[in-house]
Design a protein around this motif. Structure first.
Motif, short mmCIF file in Angstrom:
data_model
loop_
_atom_site.label_atom_id
_atom_site.label_comp_id
_atom_site.label_asym_id
_atom_site.label_seq_id
_atom_site.Cartn_x
_atom_site.Cartn_y
_atom_site.Cartn_z
N LEU A 291 57.01 -7.21 31.74
CA LEU A 291 57.37 -7.68 33.07
C LEU A 291 56.77 -9.04 33.36
CD1 LEU A 291 58.65 -7.16 35.88
CD2 LEU A 291 56.47 -6.14 36.54
N ALA A 292 55.52 -9.24 32.92
CA ALA A 292 54.88 -10.55 33.13
C ALA A 292 55.65 -11.64 32.40
CB ALA A 292 53.43 -10.50 32.65
N PHE A 293 56.11 -11.35 31.17
CA PHE A 293 56.90 -12.33 30.43
C PHE A 293 58.25 -12.57 31.09
CE2 PHE A 293 53.90 -11.40 26.97
CZ PHE A 293 53.64 -12.69 26.54
N LEU A 294 58.84 -11.52 31.66
CA LEU A 294 60.10 -11.70 32.37
C LEU A 294 59.92 -12.62 33.58
CD1 LEU A 294 61.84 -8.18 32.43
CD2 LEU A 294 62.63 -10.24 31.28
N VAL A 295 58.84 -12.38 34.31
CA VAL A 295 58.57 -13.24 35.48
C VAL A 295 58.29 -14.66 35.03
CG1 VAL A 295 56.98 -13.62 37.39
CG2 VAL A 295 57.76 -11.31 36.87
N ASP A 296 57.59 -14.81 33.91
CA ASP A 296 57.34 -16.14 33.37
C ASP A 296 58.66 -16.82 32.99
OD1 ASP A 296 55.55 -18.22 32.23
OD2 ASP A 296 56.51 -17.63 30.37
N GLY A 297 59.61 -16.05 32.46
CA GLY A 297 60.91 -16.60 32.15
C GLY A 297 61.75 -16.93 33.37
N ALA A 298 61.30 -16.46 34.54
CA ALA A 298 62.04 -16.76 35.76
C ALA A 298 62.07 -18.25 36.03
CB ALA A 298 61.40 -16.04 36.95
N VAL A 299 61.01 -18.96 35.66
CA VAL A 299 60.97 -20.40 35.89
C VAL A 299 62.08 -21.09 35.11
CG1 VAL A 299 59.57 -22.47 35.60
CG2 VAL A 299 58.49 -20.33 36.33
N VAL A 300 62.24 -20.71 33.83
CA VAL A 300 63.28 -21.32 33.00
C VAL A 300 64.66 -20.87 33.44
CG1 VAL A 300 64.18 -21.51 30.65
CG2 VAL A 300 61.71 -21.51 31.04
N THR A 301 64.84 -19.56 33.59
CA THR A 301 66.17 -19.02 33.90
C THR A 301 66.67 -19.51 35.25
OG1 THR A 301 65.62 -17.04 32.62
CG2 THR A 301 67.51 -16.91 34.10
N GLU A 302 65.83 -19.44 36.27
CA GLU A 302 66.27 -19.86 37.59
C GLU A 302 66.51 -21.36 37.67
OE1 GLU A 302 64.08 -16.29 40.14
OE2 GLU A 302 63.68 -18.39 40.61
N THR A 303 65.78 -22.13 36.87
CA THR A 303 66.02 -23.57 36.85
C THR A 303 67.34 -23.90 36.18
OG1 THR A 303 63.63 -24.00 36.79
CG2 THR A 303 65.08 -25.78 36.12
N VAL A 304 67.64 -23.25 35.06
CA VAL A 304 68.89 -23.51 34.34
C VAL A 304 70.09 -23.14 35.20
CG1 VAL A 304 70.31 -22.82 32.37
CG2 VAL A 304 67.87 -23.30 32.05
N PHE A 305 70.02 -21.99 35.86
CA PHE A 305 71.16 -21.49 36.62
C PHE A 305 71.09 -21.82 38.11
CE2 PHE A 305 70.98 -18.72 32.87
CZ PHE A 305 72.29 -18.80 32.43
N SER A 306 70.13 -22.65 38.51
CA SER A 306 69.97 -23.01 39.92
C SER A 306 69.93 -21.78 40.82
CB SER A 306 71.11 -23.95 40.37
OG SER A 306 71.11 -25.13 39.62
N TRP A 307 69.26 -20.74 40.34
CA TRP A 307 69.12 -19.49 41.10
C TRP A 307 68.00 -19.68 42.13
CZ3 TRP A 307 72.10 -15.16 41.04
CH2 TRP A 307 71.60 -14.03 41.69
N PRO A 308 68.28 -19.57 43.40
CA PRO A 308 67.28 -19.91 44.43
C PRO A 308 66.23 -18.83 44.62
CG PRO A 308 69.30 -19.16 45.48
CD PRO A 308 69.58 -19.18 44.01
N GLY A 309 65.42 -18.60 43.59
CA GLY A 309 64.39 -17.59 43.67
C GLY A 309 63.00 -18.17 43.54
N MET A 310 62.04 -17.34 43.16
CA MET A 310 60.65 -17.75 43.09
C MET A 310 60.40 -18.74 41.96
SD MET A 310 59.00 -16.21 45.54
CE MET A 310 57.30 -16.21 45.01
N GLY A 311 61.08 -18.56 40.83
CA GLY A 311 60.87 -19.47 39.70
C GLY A 311 61.26 -20.88 40.05
N GLN A 312 62.44 -21.06 40.62
CA GLN A 312 62.87 -22.39 41.03
C GLN A 312 61.98 -22.94 42.13
OE1 GLN A 312 66.38 -23.00 43.56
NE2 GLN A 312 67.32 -24.12 41.85
N LEU A 313 61.51 -22.06 43.01
CA LEU A 313 60.63 -22.50 44.10
C LEU A 313 59.31 -23.03 43.55
CD1 LEU A 313 60.13 -22.57 47.19
CD2 LEU A 313 59.09 -20.31 46.95
N ILE A 314 58.76 -22.38 42.54
CA ILE A 314 57.50 -22.84 41.95
C ILE A 314 57.67 -24.22 41.33
CG2 ILE A 314 55.90 -22.41 40.05
CD1 ILE A 314 56.13 -19.45 40.65
N VAL A 315 58.76 -24.42 40.58
CA VAL A 315 59.02 -25.73 39.97
C VAL A 315 59.12 -26.81 41.05
CG1 VAL A 315 60.66 -27.07 38.62
CG2 VAL A 315 60.12 -24.73 37.94
N THR A 316 59.88 -26.52 42.08
CA THR A 316 60.06 -27.50 43.16
C THR A 316 58.74 -27.79 43.87
OG1 THR A 316 62.32 -26.71 43.50
CG2 THR A 316 61.34 -28.01 45.26
N ALA A 317 57.97 -26.73 44.15
CA ALA A 317 56.70 -26.92 44.87
C ALA A 317 55.70 -27.72 44.04
CB ALA A 317 56.11 -25.56 45.23
#
Length: 330
Positions: free
Chosen positions: A259-285
């Protein structure tokens, strides 16, 4: 003898709470270790000295360090994460909007990985001598070594740019050509969910498969499996109910790490697909140097991981009857 122990549950809750205290401490130290003051990133060249002083007073940067630390712990444990200078909104409100979107995507991915992966691992371990088993294992290892971002871009090229079947950006259509009725909106959301979900599941299932396969091979040679067959039980019942349940024990212990690795992959996945979740929010912040928002986002992800780990610890005692909630063999 009952396997439930309130004392064990209290101990696990205490460990989870201590883990979150460590996370908060690390976040506090990292933030204060940055060059300059905590609010230096929030100031602009046009601000006057009085405005900067009021901003520093609002954040208490000149208070003793131990006062800042205690205030930080109290605020984070009560959900007071401060103000986001880039979003111009309370950090808690921003996180409340973004977290459910990440939970939907990676909650579905987590469930899919730990349904598909163990089932494939059970079959490969049970029919270990079947033709094609070695090839299936080699394919699994190849998929497991594939970068997530490469799979994501491949899916974008194939299903969006080449075939045009599925959208590859955002959570819903930005300018929908349909009426905002429940059914069209749901269908549109599922179409947008398909590619990011598939990109995560395409790799995530392999970890569970590689864990279940050797455990299933050992279980297939166990005495209780031979006994179940001697009773005349169907092969499918022996496979899934008896041997399969035993083989799931190592998967449960590793699910929190996965699960930790999945959450870590959220940064990459949400950035690639412009998914407005926590991963994209962290990158933007981080890019905007919005430290209150980035810090609170990291903490909230840690809370989710620790909570799931606690649930998996309890589920482990259910899957393995030899283990009791009190940590003693019944």
């Amino acid at each position: 003898m009952t396997r439930f122990s309130a004392a064990y549950l209290v101990r696990r809750l205490a460990v989870a709470y201590a883990t979150l205290l460590v996370v908060m401490t690390v976040l506090f130290v990292l933030l204060r270790a940055m060059p300059g003051t905590f609010v230096s990133a929030m100031t602009t060249p046009g601000m006057t000295g009085a405005q900067v002083a009021r901003l520093e007073a609002a954040w208490g940067v000149h208070d003793p360090l131990w006062v800042q630390y205690l205030r930080f712990l109290l605020n984070y444990q009560t959900g007071r994460f401060g103000w986001s200078p880039t979003m111009h909104a309370p950090v808690a409100d921003v996180l409340a909007r973004r977290l459910p979107r990440t939970l939907i995507l990676f909650g579905a991915a987590f469930l899919a990985c730990y349904v598909v992966g163990p089932l494939i691992g059970m079959v490969l371990g049970w029919y270990r001598d079947a033709r094609g088993g070695t090839l299936a294992l080699a394919v699994s290892l190849f998929v497991y070594a594939t970068p997530v971002f490469w799979v994501a871009w491949l899916l974008v090229w194939l299903f969006d740019h080449h075939l045009g079947w599925l959208p590859s950006a955002h959570m819903v259509a930005q300018f929908p050509p349909f009426a905002l009725a429940p059914v069209p909106v749901t269908v549109d959301f599922l179409r947008h969910l398909a590619l990011p979900l598939l990109s995560v599941v395409a790799i995530g299932w392999v970890g569970a498969t590689l864990l279940v396969r050797p455990a299933m091979r050992d279980a297939a040679r166990s005495d209780f499996v031979h006994l179940a067959r001697a009773k005349g039980l169907r092969e499918r019942t022996v496979l899934f109910k008896h041997a399969g349940r035993n083989a799931l024990v190592p998967v449960t212990t590793s699910a929190a790490i996965a699960l930790a690795f999945l959450v870590d992959g959220a940064v990459v996945t949400e950035t690639v697909f412009s998914w407005p979740g926590m991963g994209q929010l962290i990158v933007t912040a981080v890019l905007d140097r919005d430290y209150p928002l980035a810090q609170a986002a990291f903490f909230l992800i840690a809370v989710v991981v620790v909570a799931v780990r606690l649930c998996l610890d309890i589920a482990y005692t259910y899957l393995d009857p030899r283990v009791s909630f009190g940590g003693r063999e019944p």
